[in-house]
Design an enzyme around this catalytic site. Structure first.
Site, PDB file in Angstrom:
ATOM      1  N   ASP A 132       0.630  -1.069   0.103  1.00  0.00           N
ATOM      2  CA  ASP A 132      -0.102  -0.011   0.152  1.00  0.00           C
ATOM      3  C   ASP A 132       0.889   1.477  -0.141  1.00  0.00           C
ATOM      4  O   ASP A 132       0.570   2.084  -0.689  1.00  0.00           O
ATOM      5  CB  ASP A 132      -1.167  -0.058   1.221  1.00  0.00           C
ATOM      6  CG  ASP A 132      -1.972   1.142   1.204  1.00  0.00           C
ATOM      7  OD1 ASP A 132      -2.469   1.694   0.277  1.00  0.00           O
ATOM      8  OD2 ASP A 132      -1.957   1.664   2.268  1.00  0.00           O
ATOM      9  N   CYS A 186     -16.470  -6.348 -16.309  1.00  0.00           N
ATOM     10  CA  CYS A 186     -17.497  -5.363 -15.876  1.00  0.00           C
ATOM     11  C   CYS A 186     -18.863  -5.436 -16.895  1.00  0.00           C
ATOM     12  O   CYS A 186     -20.015  -5.173 -16.455  1.00  0.00           O
ATOM     13  CB  CYS A 186     -17.073  -4.169 -15.471  1.00  0.00           C
ATOM     14  SG  CYS A 186     -16.185  -3.666 -14.074  1.00  0.00           S
ATOM     15  N   CYS A 239     -15.809   4.056   2.889  1.00  0.00           N
ATOM     16  CA  CYS A 239     -16.691   3.788   2.461  1.00  0.00           C
ATOM     17  C   CYS A 239     -16.558   2.526   1.521  1.00  0.00           C
ATOM     18  O   CYS A 239     -15.736   2.221   1.039  1.00  0.00           O
ATOM     19  CB  CYS A 239     -17.337   4.983   1.580  1.00  0.00           C
ATOM     20  SG  CYS A 239     -18.424   4.457   0.635  1.00  0.00           S
TER      21      CYS A 239
HETATM   22  C1  B12 Z   1      -4.633   6.802  -3.081  1.00  0.00           C
HETATM   23  C2  B12 Z   1      -5.279   5.561  -2.823  1.00  0.00           C
HETATM   24  C3  B12 Z   1      -6.757   5.915  -2.368  1.00  0.00           C
HETATM   25  C4  B12 Z   1      -7.624   7.345  -2.615  1.00  0.00           C
HETATM   26  C5  B12 Z   1      -7.472   7.070  -3.963  1.00  0.00           C
HETATM   27  C6  B12 Z   1      -8.432   5.900  -4.690  1.00  0.00           C
HETATM   28  C7  B12 Z   1      -8.052   5.830  -6.113  1.00  0.00           C
HETATM   29  N1  B12 Z   1      -9.018   5.088  -6.697  1.00  0.00           N
HETATM   30  O1  B12 Z   1      -7.207   6.112  -6.692  1.00  0.00           O
HETATM   31  C8  B12 Z   1      -8.469   7.014  -1.869  1.00  0.00           C
HETATM   32  C9  B12 Z   1      -8.424   7.491  -0.220  1.00  0.00           C
HETATM   33  C10 B12 Z   1     -10.073   7.688  -2.282  1.00  0.00           C
HETATM   34  C11 B12 Z   1      -8.917   5.461  -1.638  1.00  0.00           C
HETATM   35  C12 B12 Z   1      -9.977   4.728  -1.439  1.00  0.00           C
HETATM   36  C13 B12 Z   1     -10.012   3.331  -1.377  1.00  0.00           C
HETATM   37  N2  B12 Z   1      -9.006   2.689  -1.255  1.00  0.00           N
HETATM   38 CO1  B12 Z   1      -7.294   2.988  -1.631  1.00  0.00          CO
HETATM   39  N3  B12 Z   1      -5.382   3.445  -2.275  1.00  0.00           N
HETATM   40  C14 B12 Z   1      -4.821   4.195  -2.709  1.00  0.00           C
HETATM   41  C15 B12 Z   1      -3.241   3.865  -3.146  1.00  0.00           C
HETATM   42  C16 B12 Z   1      -2.355   4.214  -1.927  1.00  0.00           C
HETATM   43  C17 B12 Z   1      -2.891   4.504  -4.283  1.00  0.00           C
HETATM   44  C18 B12 Z   1      -3.709   4.548  -5.538  1.00  0.00           C
HETATM   45  C19 B12 Z   1      -3.660   5.257  -6.831  1.00  0.00           C
HETATM   46  O2  B12 Z   1      -2.310   5.126  -7.345  1.00  0.00           O
HETATM   47  N4  B12 Z   1      -4.578   6.030  -7.183  1.00  0.00           N
HETATM   48  C20 B12 Z   1      -4.363   6.918  -8.314  1.00  0.00           C
HETATM   49  C21 B12 Z   1      -5.085   6.441  -9.471  1.00  0.00           C
HETATM   50  C22 B12 Z   1      -4.558   7.153 -10.875  1.00  0.00           C
HETATM   51  O3  B12 Z   1      -4.954   5.328  -9.654  1.00  0.00           O
HETATM   52  P1  B12 Z   1      -6.147   4.053  -9.508  1.00  0.00           P
HETATM   53  O4  B12 Z   1      -7.476   4.526  -9.678  1.00  0.00           O
HETATM   54  O5  B12 Z   1      -5.809   3.041  -8.834  1.00  0.00           O
HETATM   55  O6  B12 Z   1      -5.882   3.943 -11.184  1.00  0.00           O
HETATM   56  C23 B12 Z   1      -6.647   3.568 -12.345  1.00  0.00           C
HETATM   57  C24 B12 Z   1      -7.920   4.261 -12.678  1.00  0.00           C
HETATM   58  O7  B12 Z   1      -8.147   5.468 -12.091  1.00  0.00           O
HETATM   59  C25 B12 Z   1      -7.656   4.449 -14.194  1.00  0.00           C
HETATM   60  N5  B12 Z   1      -7.856   5.973 -14.716  1.00  0.00           N
HETATM   61  C26 B12 Z   1      -7.307   7.064 -14.094  1.00  0.00           C
HETATM   62  N6  B12 Z   1      -7.334   7.980 -14.892  1.00  0.00           N
HETATM   63  C27 B12 Z   1      -8.137   7.371 -16.034  1.00  0.00           C
HETATM   64  C28 B12 Z   1      -8.294   8.233 -17.144  1.00  0.00           C
HETATM   65  C29 B12 Z   1      -9.123   7.582 -17.927  1.00  0.00           C
HETATM   66  C30 B12 Z   1      -9.379   7.949 -19.495  1.00  0.00           C
HETATM   67  C31 B12 Z   1      -9.210   6.080 -17.865  1.00  0.00           C
HETATM   68  C32 B12 Z   1      -9.840   5.491 -18.934  1.00  0.00           C
HETATM   69  C33 B12 Z   1      -8.850   5.418 -16.903  1.00  0.00           C
HETATM   70  C34 B12 Z   1      -8.096   6.027 -15.802  1.00  0.00           C
HETATM   71  O8  B12 Z   1      -6.265   3.824 -14.366  1.00  0.00           O
HETATM   72  C35 B12 Z   1      -5.642   3.848 -13.439  1.00  0.00           C
HETATM   73  C36 B12 Z   1      -4.528   2.733 -13.779  1.00  0.00           C
HETATM   74  O9  B12 Z   1      -5.213   1.675 -14.354  1.00  0.00           O
HETATM   75  C37 B12 Z   1      -3.547   2.253  -3.166  1.00  0.00           C
HETATM   76  C38 B12 Z   1      -2.054   1.616  -2.932  1.00  0.00           C
HETATM   77  C39 B12 Z   1      -1.258   1.678  -4.097  1.00  0.00           C
HETATM   78  N7  B12 Z   1       0.039   1.981  -3.619  1.00  0.00           N
HETATM   79  O10 B12 Z   1      -1.485   1.698  -5.147  1.00  0.00           O
HETATM   80  C40 B12 Z   1      -4.669   1.867  -2.397  1.00  0.00           C
HETATM   81  C41 B12 Z   1      -5.444   0.927  -2.704  1.00  0.00           C
HETATM   82  C42 B12 Z   1      -5.852   1.147  -4.045  1.00  0.00           C
HETATM   83  N8  B12 Z   1      -6.734   1.155  -1.928  1.00  0.00           N
HETATM   84  C43 B12 Z   1      -7.577   0.159  -1.563  1.00  0.00           C
HETATM   85  C44 B12 Z   1      -8.751   0.234  -0.887  1.00  0.00           C
HETATM   86  C45 B12 Z   1      -8.839  -1.093  -0.049  1.00  0.00           C
HETATM   87  C46 B12 Z   1      -9.551   1.317  -0.811  1.00  0.00           C
HETATM   88  C47 B12 Z   1     -10.856   1.518  -0.313  1.00  0.00           C
HETATM   89  C48 B12 Z   1     -11.866   0.269  -0.782  1.00  0.00           C
HETATM   90  C49 B12 Z   1     -10.882   1.845   1.161  1.00  0.00           C
HETATM   91  C50 B12 Z   1     -12.290   2.117   1.903  1.00  0.00           C
HETATM   92  N9  B12 Z   1     -13.364   1.020   1.756  1.00  0.00           N
HETATM   93  O11 B12 Z   1     -12.531   3.157   2.015  1.00  0.00           O
HETATM   94  C51 B12 Z   1     -11.202   2.693  -1.052  1.00  0.00           C
HETATM   95  C52 B12 Z   1     -11.911   2.533  -2.561  1.00  0.00           C
HETATM   96  C53 B12 Z   1     -12.164   3.606  -3.065  1.00  0.00           C
HETATM   97  C54 B12 Z   1     -12.332   3.274  -4.826  1.00  0.00           C
HETATM   98  N10 B12 Z   1     -13.381   3.268  -5.360  1.00  0.00           N
HETATM   99  O12 B12 Z   1     -11.343   3.272  -5.170  1.00  0.00           O
HETATM  100  C55 B12 Z   1      -6.773  -1.089  -2.095  1.00  0.00           C
HETATM  101  C56 B12 Z   1      -7.701  -1.510  -3.214  1.00  0.00           C
HETATM  102  C57 B12 Z   1      -7.729  -3.143  -3.325  1.00  0.00           C
HETATM  103  C58 B12 Z   1      -8.375  -3.668  -4.620  1.00  0.00           C
HETATM  104  N11 B12 Z   1      -9.221  -4.793  -4.572  1.00  0.00           N
HETATM  105  O13 B12 Z   1      -8.509  -2.852  -5.455  1.00  0.00           O
HETATM  106  C59 B12 Z   1      -5.297  -0.576  -2.331  1.00  0.00           C
HETATM  107  C60 B12 Z   1      -4.646  -1.358  -3.705  1.00  0.00           C
HETATM  108  C61 B12 Z   1      -4.580  -0.734  -1.026  1.00  0.00           C
HETATM  109  C62 B12 Z   1      -4.010  -2.255  -0.828  1.00  0.00           C
HETATM  110  N12 B12 Z   1      -2.739  -2.465  -0.916  1.00  0.00           N
HETATM  111  O14 B12 Z   1      -4.888  -3.063  -0.806  1.00  0.00           O
HETATM  112  N13 B12 Z   1      -7.403   4.905  -1.795  1.00  0.00           N
HETATM  113  S1  SF4 Z   2     -17.773   7.441  -2.126  1.00  0.00           S
HETATM  114 FE1  SF4 Z   2     -18.023   5.260  -1.469  1.00  0.00          FE
HETATM  115  S2  SF4 Z   2     -19.268   4.666  -3.417  1.00  0.00           S
HETATM  116 FE2  SF4 Z   2     -18.255   6.798  -3.990  1.00  0.00          FE
HETATM  117  S3  SF4 Z   2     -16.299   6.313  -4.863  1.00  0.00           S
HETATM  118 FE3  SF4 Z   2     -15.990   6.488  -2.741  1.00  0.00          FE
HETATM  119  S4  SF4 Z   2     -15.825   4.395  -1.817  1.00  0.00           S
HETATM  120 FE4  SF4 Z   2     -16.955   4.305  -3.654  1.00  0.00          FE
END
Ligand code: B12
Ligand code: SF4
Length: 312
Positions: A132, A186, A239
């Site tokens: 993480d 999906c 969440c």
């Molecule tokens: C920062 C972070 C967060 C942030 C941002 C989340 C996010 N989606 O980026 C916040 C605080 C919101 C968060 C929330 C959660 N997180 Co978090 N988080 C991280 C962390 C540290 C980095 C993620 C990251 O790099 N984000 C940046 C964006 C760019 O990355 P991404 O969404 O993962 O990437 C893809 C998409 O966004 C997409 N994308 C982005 N831009 C674009 C644009 C276009 C045009 C397209 C098509 C696609 C696209 O492509 C990206 C790469 O494929 C990782 C651990 C790690 N080192 O990776 C854990 C991690 C992702 N989190 C995790 C978890 C468990 C959660 C939560 C479920 C916790 C909770 N219950 O509250 C939620 C889930 C929310 C959600 N729907 O994602 C787990 C996920 C496990 C899994 N099965 O996927 C991780 C991997 C931690 C772990 N080691 O287990 N998290």
């Molecule tokens: S607010 Fe809750 S339902 Fe919406 S993207 Fe974040 S974790 Fe998912």
């Protein structure tokens, strides 16, 4: 030579539920990160923008990297989903945080796996474990290692285990046989995008963290923007909604691992019960818990907001 199969077998023996190998190459999905930061979606998570260059590719972290060993660990337990709860006084805490802090538990399992790899393969090689907090895009490597696809809710979904899985990796210099990448299953489903109470999923797979309840209640410091207050409801930490509605999580297996079983204090409490906790009780409850990430002040802020949302 250490085989991918023997590493996977050892990973299972150490308590990981799934393990896959991704090549350490320039996967196309890694490029979304900089655009995501540029759009402001990271909000105040400055550690993400600061390390953007390193997060671009694991070879920025370990130049000799040839493979990424990706593990997945089920943390689901048998408790009901938050969306099934009709009691407005119930506090919601993200499922991943109910038991022991996964960072600590999984780091020691990864260390054991690295130790075993060095014994099984005495020639020198480099191997760095990450859970993480490391500057790597874990989900991208999980998808390329065949662990699961990145769903529209942006979580990694395993076809049998669902998305209640932690990810943890070993970046290593050995050219291991890679797995076939997971493919997107999906389909036309958009339940997660529709269910998100704050419309944080702005497009399939794209999360604006500044709108996400998980970000607001865990990562964000200071006051919660007024406009978001009511939407947070009684979510006091994280969440799970976009995962709870996911069809792939309707029959997700549960873990028997004692580490992930809910601690009594976080097991379906009411907001009132949490509000009544003394500083000492809260301190004890946060010890060795992933909830310590929000800090006591953050949790108190969330609990206060939840009490007001539950009664208001
Ligand atoms: C920062 C972070 C967060 C942030 C941002 C989340 C996010 N989606 O980026 C916040 C605080 C919101 C968060 C929330 C959660 N997180 Co978090 N988080 C991280 C962390 C540290 C980095 C993620 C990251 O790099 N984000 C940046 C964006 C760019 O990355 P991404 O969404 O993962 O990437 C893809 C998409 O966004 C997409 N994308 C982005 N831009 C674009 C644009 C276009 C045009 C397209 C098509 C696609 C696209 O492509 C990206 C790469 O494929 C990782 C651990 C790690 N080192 O990776 C854990 C991690 C992702 N989190 C995790 C978890 C468990 C959660 C939560 C479920 C916790 C909770 N219950 O509250 C939620 C889930 C929310 C959600 N729907 O994602 C787990 C996920 C496990 C899994 N099965 O996927 C991780 C991997 C931690 C772990 N080691 O287990 N998290
Ligand atoms: S607010 Fe809750 S339902 Fe919406 S993207 Fe974040 S974790 Fe998912």
């Amino acid at each position: 030579m250490l085989s991918s199969e023997s590493i996977k077998a050892k990973a299972r023996e150490l308590g990981f539920d799934v393990c896959g190998i991704a090549p350490a190459t320039d996967h196309a999905e890694l490029n979304f990160f900089s655009e995501w930061i540029a759009r402001g979606y990271a909000g105040s998570m400055a550690y993400l923008s600061r390390s953007a260059e390193r997060r671009r590719d694991v070879r920025q972290v370990l130049p000799s990297a040839r493979s990424v060993i990706v593990t997945g660990t089920v943390y689901n337990t048998d408790r009901d989903y938050s969306i099934a709860c009709a009691d407005h006084s119930r506090a919601h805490i993200a499922r991943y945080a109910w038991g022991d802090d996964y960072h600590e538990v999984l780091a020691s399992r990864l260390d054991a796996l690295v130790g075993w790899m060095h014994e099984a393969h005495p020639e020198p090689f480099e191997a760095s474990p990450y859970v993480d907090t490391g500057p790597i895009q874990e989900r991208v490597y999980a998808q390329h290692g065949g662990v699961g696809w990145i769903g529209k809710n942006s979580c990694v979904i395993h076809p049998q285990l669902g998305s209640w899985i932690f990810l943890a990796e070993i970046v290593c210099s050995l050219p291991l046989d890679p797995d076939v990448p997971a493919f997107d299953q999906c389909g036309t489903c958009t339940l997660c995008l529709e269910a998100c109470p704050t419309q944080a999923l702005v497009a399939p797979g794209v999360l604006d963290a500044t709108r996400c309840i998980s970000y607001l209640t865990i990562e964000h410091r200071g006051a919660i923007p007024e406009a978001m207050g009511a939407e947070i409801g009684t979510h006091v930490f994280g969440c799970d909604i976009c995962q709870e509605v996911c069809p792939w999580n309707q029959t997700a297996p549960v873990s028997r691992d004692p580490h992930w079983q809910p601690r009594p204090v976080w097991d379906e409490p009411t907001v009132g019960e949490l509000a009544e906790m003394s500083e000492e009780e809260l301190g004890r409850a946060l010890k060795g818990s992933a909830m310590s990430r929000a800090k006591r002040a953050g949790l108190r802020r969330n609990i206060e907001l939840s009490v007001s949302n539950a009664t208001g």
